[in-house]
Design an enzyme around this catalytic site. Structure first.
Site, short mmCIF file in Angstrom:
data_model
loop_
_atom_site.label_atom_id
_atom_site.label_comp_id
_atom_site.label_asym_id
_atom_site.label_seq_id
_atom_site.Cartn_x
_atom_site.Cartn_y
_atom_site.Cartn_z
N HIS A 149 0.85 -1.18 -0.18
CA HIS A 149 -0.29 -0.05 0.09
C HIS A 149 0.81 1.00 0.22
CE1 HIS A 149 -2.91 -3.17 0.96
NE2 HIS A 149 -4.18 -1.69 0.62
N LYS A 153 -0.66 4.72 4.27
CA LYS A 153 -1.08 3.94 5.49
C LYS A 153 -0.99 3.86 6.65
CE LYS A 153 -3.91 -0.79 4.90
NZ LYS A 153 -5.04 0.32 5.61
N GLY A 159 -6.76 -3.87 6.23
CA GLY A 159 -7.49 -5.02 6.86
C GLY A 159 -7.74 -6.45 5.31
N THR A 160 -8.09 -6.19 4.28
CA THR A 160 -8.28 -6.83 3.44
C THR A 160 -7.18 -8.67 3.18
OG1 THR A 160 -8.09 -5.25 2.03
CG2 THR A 160 -8.00 -7.71 0.63
#
Ligand SMILES: NC(=O)C1=CN([C@@H]2O[C@H](COP(=O)(O)OP(=O)(O)OC[C@H]3O[C@@H](n4cnc5c(N)ncnc54)[C@H](O)[C@@H]3O)[C@@H](O)[C@H]2O)C=CC1
Ligand SMILES: O=C(O)C1=N[C@H](C(=O)O)C[C@H](O)C1
Length: 437
Positions: A149, A153, A159-160
């Protein structure tokens, strides 16, 4: 919209303004945000009439659904306000602690909540692929999840990635908390065979990449999802908001939202027609459908009203009513079909490409078996068994992934065709009734 000045806030505002089913009712961000006092559409050069405020109560009082893409501590404040004002919630924020997750679950006894660490259709389809792969790859395949990411972040793993791990653990019958290896450092010792490893990359403007590696001996299989824009998250969040229209309480995720869309659309098409033809006039029909939240049929009624009232001088306004209505109803029908077909593209792609993965495996295995025979000049069973066995695993994998996708594609396809037939007949009736004057 909570977190209106954030990355997701901007994408969501843009998506909401383009979506005729949704209306931006309020926009909130922290008092420290430079966007406070600005029009919510200013970053697009648009005026929405909604001013970004740091007064949460003011931002949510006219809302049906609050969409939250902020930080866990912000979400906790927003949940208590939603409970107070009986407002539904779509939560995209990630990085909740166990006790914060429990707070959300408790709140869902009183209000309806959709929470999902990733709202995109593609990621939710990827969970299914992971479930299948985890079940069929029974030998010694080490599972590692790598996510990347952007540099801003703040939570890790994403979370994924965590949800992917939970899906895999469930498919394997493992306890996620016991098997997850969230980070590694120093002398870690050898890898446990029942373990799900996580690796985090942060850099630049990467929107969101996730790869799950099933690393075996002499081979590895990777299942990846790459986001090239945040719009897929935003469209998913709006589908979730629409899904909540008929819910008063309960805790849902995107799997619930995506499964129910087509069933809802068929019900809407049927009940909407009854309401439309029972109305005394077009204006009443459009109002009733709006009050019923029936956007599917409501857009058709609205199209007739707008076409009838269009007295403009440009080419569109000069043609006779029949020609203008035909053109506008066609556009409305196309937009409705496009909306219904969201998700079909993913299923069609999986269904059509996965068998080739299997076929490739078969060809590869047989090629290797034949090469071995040619090199040694003998036909021994142990030379053929290995490559052919691998070929069979690949073939099975291809089929196991493709068959459910094709079944789902056909099942949803039938649904969509039924709804399309209802809409086509309705458009023809509208043209017949209102096309003359
Ligand atoms: N579920 C999904 O599909 C997706 C989830 N996310 C998650 O959404 C969240 C936001 O992501 P981005 O928009 O990229 O972050 P961002 O940092 O660009 O925006 C967050 C916004 O929330 C505001 N905010 C921060 N703390 C707050 C608080 N306590 N109360 C209210 N507002 C607060 C900030 O001022 C900012 O405007 C993250 O948790 C991210 O992981 C991001 C993309 C997709
Ligand atoms: O912070 C992000 O950007 C994203 N967060 C979500 C996550 O933590 O999984 C979803 C997506 O990957 C983008």
């Amino acid at each position: 919209m909570q977190g209106a000045a954030g990355k997701m806030g901007h994408t969501l505002i843009e998506t909401i303004l383009d979506n005729p089913n949704c209306q931006l009712a309020g926009a909130f961000d922290l008092p420290t945000s430079v966007a406070i006092g600005q029009d919510a559409g200013a970053f697009l050069g648009k005026s929405t009439g909604i001013i970004i405020t740091d007064n949460i109560e003011q931002a949510i009082e006219k809302s049906d659904v609050l969409i939250d893409f902020t930080r866990p501590e912000g979400t906790m404040t927003h949940v208590s306000l939603c409970l107070k004002h009986n407002i539904k919630l779509v939560i995209g924020t990630t990085g909740f602690s166990e006790s914060q997750k429990q707070t959300l679950l408790d709140a869902s006894q009183k209000i309806a909540i959709v929470q999902s660490p990733n709202m995109s259709v593609g990621v939710n389809a990827t969970y299914k692929l992971l479930e299948v792969a985890s079940k069929i790859l029974k030998g010694h395949y080490d599972i590692e999840i790598i996510e990347a990411h952007h540099r801003h972040k703040v939570d890790a793993p994403s979370g994924t990635a965590l949800r992917m791990g939970e899906v895999i653990a469930k498919a394997k019958g493992w306890d996620f908390d016991q098997t997850a290896i969230l980070s590694r450092e120093g002398h870690t010792g050898p890898r446990p065979s029942e373990g799900i490893g996580f690796a985090t990359v942060r850099g630049g403007d990467i929107i969101g990449d996730h790869t799950v590696m099933f690393a075996g001996t002499g081979e590895r299989i990777e299942i990846s999802h790459f986001s090239s824009s945040r719009s897929s998250y935003a469209s998913g969040a709006l589908l979730a908001a629409e899904f909540l229209a008929t819910k008063t309480q309960g805790f849902y995720d995107m799997q619930d939202v995506l499964a129910i869309q087509l069933t809802k659309a068929r019900g809407q098409a049927k009940s909407g027609l009854t309401s439309f033809w029972a109305s005394p006039n077009l204006e009443d029909a459009a109002q009733t459908l709006q009050a019923q939240n029936n956007a599917l049929i409501g857009h058709f009624a609205q199209t007739v009203v707008e076409t009838r009232d269009d007295r403009s001088k440009h080419l569109d306004g000069q043609a006779d009513m029949s020609a203008r209505l035909t053109k506008n109803l066609r556009a409305t029908l196309q937009a409705a079909t496009h909306q219904l077909e969201t998700g079909q593209v993913v299923l069609a792609t999986i269904g059509s490409t996965a068998p080739f993965v299997g076929l490739f495996g078969t060809v590869w295995g047989i090629f290797h078996a034949l090469t071995k025979i040619a090199n040694t000049g003998s036909v021994a069973i142990d030379q053929i068994a290995g490559p052919v066995g691998e070929a069979l695993i690949m073939t099975a994998f291809g089929l196991v992934v493709a068959v459910p996708a094709v079944i789902a594609y056909n099942f949803f396809g039938r649904f969509i065709r039924t709804i399309n037939k209802i809409l086509e007949a309705f458009a023809a009736d509208l043209l017949h009734y209102f096309g003359k004057n």
